[in-house]
Enzyme design. Structure first.
Site, mmCIF file in Angstrom:
data_model
loop_
_atom_site.group_PDB
_atom_site.id
_atom_site.type_symbol
_atom_site.label_atom_id
_atom_site.label_comp_id
_atom_site.label_asym_id
_atom_site.label_seq_id
_atom_site.Cartn_x
_atom_site.Cartn_y
_atom_site.Cartn_z
ATOM 1 N N HIS A 309 0.860 -1.193 0.000
ATOM 2 C CA HIS A 309 0.000 0.000 0.000
ATOM 3 C C HIS A 309 0.892 1.237 0.000
ATOM 4 O O HIS A 309 1.954 1.254 0.602
ATOM 5 C CB HIS A 309 -0.889 0.017 1.258
ATOM 6 C CG HIS A 309 -2.070 0.902 1.130
ATOM 7 N ND1 HIS A 309 -2.010 2.238 1.365
ATOM 8 C CD2 HIS A 309 -3.340 0.636 0.741
ATOM 9 C CE1 HIS A 309 -3.200 2.777 1.163
ATOM 10 N NE2 HIS A 309 -4.027 1.822 0.771
ATOM 11 N N ASP A 366 -7.929 -5.223 -0.241
ATOM 12 C CA ASP A 366 -8.361 -6.087 -1.360
ATOM 13 C C ASP A 366 -8.008 -7.559 -1.155
ATOM 14 O O ASP A 366 -8.501 -8.417 -1.890
ATOM 15 C CB ASP A 366 -7.713 -5.593 -2.657
ATOM 16 C CG ASP A 366 -8.324 -4.270 -3.085
ATOM 17 O OD1 ASP A 366 -7.633 -3.248 -3.004
ATOM 18 O OD2 ASP A 366 -9.521 -4.270 -3.433
#
Ligand code: SDX
Length: 443
Positions: A309, A366
């Site tokens: 991320h 996700d």
């Protein structure tokens, strides 16, 4: 705050410039360069904008080092036990928790605006059955600009609320119609007796002879997925909405652009790639160990999707919440999901792998979200559509925050030009002339 300087000193050659320091409510510090070019003739260079704050915002706070996420100051974990997407949507957009009366009024607005214009419904018949639902969603949100032209330009709050309610309500109907089109099934009209998530599931899964029955576990799980995706400060798609909205483009067009940005596999499309990766392992195409190895190979384009991320250098708090929700939901179902076991194995391998440790790569939202959506019978090609439904209130909140800010200007960054220098233009023109002569000469 302890020892935060009030200004930065920039030394360029024999000159120095004082740049103010901006401090956020959680101690984030920024050097204000908004006058740098006027003062020094220099611009800054930050191509991925990783080091650049583009606005001040009070909607969402993320601490990537500590894995903290708060909506309007409230930690994301507070929404887990009684997830209510409509309540969180109202809070993100209007800045505080709604009263019961405000929530009831907003829910009534959503019910009133859940239908699409009949000609929009007929338009779905012209769409190819294999059309990607994200293409349908992006186009259909923009189409609202011609069905509701009274909202193309407005300044009053009431019009804003009406436009926001139409978007948040109709996005479900559009998503469900896109799904039904892809399945060759007749459309289901929304049922005004049903609440937000139940209505979406009804429109997607009810059959002419059989109403879809929602279980509380599935409704809670869908509310939770939408709540966890509702906002995430200046992510790619939200920043896209801000960029489009900064030109005073209308709310529908701005959110349509957000859908297009979210579609990318590095952003909201990652939950689809995660399932594809897990299925590849499940059918024996590769082992978890080979998957990890491939994702580390420099030359490979393959990534461990659902990991890493830009901001979180610790666990994405949403991934833990969704993983626990998977355990709860699968415990109520009669069948597990072999992909969940594979995901857990990949997580275990990656978290102890030096490559991932060195780069602070952890599971993001996700990694498990697709598994939870699969447990509800939602197909992979609808995952990022569901992500879009969840993120819509965040996009609307940021569009409003920028729209209401009297100091906001059109977002137009600068660049560093590296093309032909002036002393090469003559040569370029001569070459073009030469080419023209060759092309015009008889063969
Ligand atoms: C979302 O911004 C948001 O808030 C987004 C989001 C939201 O709610 O809106 O949180 C939703 O988009 C989550 C992210 C979903 N995407 C994925 O899961 C795709 C896989 N992840 C990566 O592509 C990547 O981690 C990103 C895109 C998420 C972040 O990319 P960055 O910040 O540009 O990081 P990078 O590409 O510069 O990577 C740094 C290093 C590189 O290695 P080196 O060049 O240093 O050797 O880490 C490596 C990368 O190769 N790396 C990975 C990896 N992610 C980063 N290596 C293998 N697998 C990965 N997943």
């Amino acid at each position: 705050m302890a020892d935060i300087p009030e200004k930065a000193i920039l030394i360029l050659g024999d000159k120095q410039y004082e740049l103010p320091v901006v401090v956020g409510t959680e101690g984030e510090r920024a050097i204000d360069i908004s006058k740098l070019r006027d003062q020094s003739g220099y611009i800054t260079y930050d191509p991925s904008l990783s080091n650049t704050g583009v606005c001040k915002s009070s909607i969402t706070f993320i601490d990537g080092e500590k894995g903290i996420l708060r909506y309007r100051g409230i930690p994301i974990e507070q929404f887990v036990n009684y997830p209510s997407f409509v309540r969180v949507a109202w809070m993100l957009i209007f800045g505080r928790m709604p009263t019961s009366a405000e929530l009831a009024q907003f829910s009534e607005l959503l019910t009133r605006h859940e239908l699409l214009h009949e000609s929009a419904r007929h338009q779905f018949q012209q769409i190819p059955v294999d059309a990607p639902p994200m293409a349908i969603l992006s186009a259909s949100l923009n189409n609202l600009s011609y069905y509701h032209q009274q909202f193309l330009a407005f300044e009053d709050t009431e019009s804003f609320v009406e436009a926001a309610a139409r978007l948040i309500s109709k996005v479900r109907t559009i998503a469900a119609f896109a799904y039904r089109r892809s399945q060759g099934l007749p459309f289901n009209y929304p049922d005004p007796k049903l609440r937000y998530c139940e209505n979406l599931l009804h429109m997607m899964f009810s059959l002419p002879h059989q109403q879809y029955i929602c279980t509380p576990e599935v409704v809670d799980a869908l509310n939770l997925v939408l709540v966890l995706h509702a906002d995430h400060e200046q992510n790619c798609s939200t920043f896209t909405v801000r960029v489009v909205g900064s030109s005073k483009a209308n709310l529908f067009a701005s959110c349509s652009a957000g859908v297009s940005a979210l579609w990318g596999p590095l952003h909201g499309g990652a939950n689809v790639k995660v399932i594809e990766m897990l299925e590849e392992i499940h059918k024996g195409g590769m082992t978890p160990e080979e998957c990890i190895a491939e994702s580390k190979r420099k030359e490979s384009k393959f990534r461990l999707f659902g990991f890493g991320h830009r901001v979180y250098k610790n666990f994405d708090p949403r991934s833990r919440i969704i993983r626990d929700a998977c355990d709860r939901v699968f415990a109520t179902l009669k069948h597990g999901d072999p992909l969940l076991d594979i995901a857990r194995k990949l997580e275990e391998l990656a978290l102890k792998d030096q490559y991932f440790i060195d780069r602070n790569l952890y599971p993001n939202v996700d990694f498990y979200s697709g598994l939870l959506l699969r447990s509800m019978g939602i197909p992979t090609n609808m995952f990022t559509v569901i992500f879009s439904i969840g993120r819509l209130p965040g996009w609307i909140a940021h569009w409003k925050e920028q729209h209401d800010d009297p100091t906001s200007r059109i977002l137009r960054p600068r660049q560093v030009y590296v093309g032909l220098p002036e002393n090469r233009i003559e040569a370029a023109l001569a070459q073009a002339e030469e080419l023209r002569k060759v092309e015009q000469s008889p063969t």
